[in-house]
Design a protein around this motif. Sequence first.
Motif, PDB file in Angstrom:
ATOM      1  N   ILE A   1       0.850  -1.179   0.000  1.00 22.52           N
ATOM      2  CA  ILE A   1       0.000   0.000   0.000  1.00 22.52           C
ATOM      3  C   ILE A   1       0.892   1.237   0.000  1.00 22.52           C
ATOM      4  O   ILE A   1       1.727   1.410   0.896  1.00 22.52           O
ATOM      5  CB  ILE A   1      -0.940   0.035   1.228  1.00 22.52           C
ATOM      6  N   PHE A   2       0.692   2.077  -1.024  1.00 24.30           N
ATOM      7  CA  PHE A   2       1.479   3.298  -1.168  1.00 24.30           C
ATOM      8  C   PHE A   2       0.597   4.525  -1.018  1.00 24.30           C
ATOM      9  O   PHE A   2      -0.532   4.550  -1.522  1.00 24.30           O
ATOM     10  CB  PHE A   2       2.156   3.345  -2.549  1.00 24.30           C
ATOM     11  N   GLU A   3       1.119   5.524  -0.344  1.00 21.02           N
ATOM     12  CA  GLU A   3       0.508   6.855  -0.297  1.00 21.02           C
ATOM     13  C   GLU A   3       1.110   7.615  -1.471  1.00 21.02           C
ATOM     14  O   GLU A   3       2.338   7.710  -1.591  1.00 21.02           O
ATOM     15  CB  GLU A   3       0.844   7.557   1.021  1.00 21.02           C
TER      16      GLU A   3
ATOM     17  N   ASP B   1     -11.849  -6.023   1.180  1.00 20.46           N
ATOM     18  CA  ASP B   1     -11.842  -5.565   2.567  1.00 20.46           C
ATOM     19  C   ASP B   1     -10.433  -5.171   3.002  1.00 20.46           C
ATOM     20  O   ASP B   1     -10.238  -4.163   3.680  1.00 20.46           O
ATOM     21  CB  ASP B   1     -12.389  -6.647   3.504  1.00 20.46           C
ATOM     22  N   ALA B   2      -9.440  -5.981   2.614  1.00 20.29           N
ATOM     23  CA  ALA B   2      -8.048  -5.684   2.967  1.00 20.29           C
ATOM     24  C   ALA B   2      -7.573  -4.386   2.321  1.00 20.29           C
ATOM     25  O   ALA B   2      -6.752  -3.668   2.891  1.00 20.29           O
ATOM     26  CB  ALA B   2      -7.134  -6.838   2.557  1.00 20.29           C
ATOM     27  N   LEU B   3      -8.113  -4.084   1.136  1.00 20.27           N
ATOM     28  CA  LEU B   3      -7.685  -2.880   0.406  1.00 20.27           C
ATOM     29  C   LEU B   3      -8.607  -1.694   0.672  1.00 20.27           C
ATOM     30  O   LEU B   3      -8.524  -0.680  -0.038  1.00 20.27           O
ATOM     31  CB  LEU B   3      -7.627  -3.170  -1.098  1.00 20.27           C
ATOM     32  N   ALA B   4      -9.458  -1.799   1.678  1.00 24.45           N
ATOM     33  CA  ALA B   4     -10.372  -0.698   2.022  1.00 24.45           C
ATOM     34  C   ALA B   4      -9.575   0.587   2.204  1.00 24.45           C
ATOM     35  O   ALA B   4      -8.527   0.598   2.846  1.00 24.45           O
ATOM     36  CB  ALA B   4     -11.140  -1.036   3.292  1.00 24.45           C
ATOM     37  N   GLY B   5     -10.073   1.640   1.606  1.00 28.27           N
ATOM     38  CA  GLY B   5      -9.393   2.928   1.671  1.00 28.27           C
ATOM     39  C   GLY B   5      -8.493   3.197   0.479  1.00 28.27           C
ATOM     40  O   GLY B   5      -8.073   4.325   0.259  1.00 28.27           O
ATOM     41  N   CYS B   6      -8.189   2.149  -0.287  1.00 28.09           N
ATOM     42  CA  CYS B   6      -7.357   2.322  -1.488  1.00 28.09           C
ATOM     43  C   CYS B   6      -8.237   2.792  -2.646  1.00 28.09           C
ATOM     44  O   CYS B   6      -9.340   2.296  -2.837  1.00 28.09           O
ATOM     45  CB  CYS B   6      -6.664   1.025  -1.874  1.00 28.09           C
TER      46      CYS B   6
END
Length: 109
Positions: A25-27, A63-68
């Motif tokens: 996960i990258f910002e 679900d694991a990538l929620a917010g991406c």
Amino acid sequence: MLIAVASKDGREINQHFGHAERFLIFEVDAGGARLVDEKKVERYCTYDAFHPERAHVLQAIADALAGCRAVVCAQIGQGPQMEMERFGVDAFVADGPIKATLVEIAKAL
């Protein structure tokens, strides 16, 4: 914005969505991309002819990538791509260095 990446080595986008057992996960912003998290997931592709649809696994990945905002991988099948987009995560196919590629993708989002 947060973008998930399927990568074998953490430097290049070089893994198929269905083979990933983790997503980095990258910002990403105008200043670049930085690794902020890693999400371990169950591998989607199992090559099980009796259970080709694994909707519960796609739900768990979503679900694991929620917010991406997006997921970027070397390849993704049409079914998983459509499902991820239904869950609100845009799917992109790309290759090359993670950080530079993510900055370019972020410009399109």
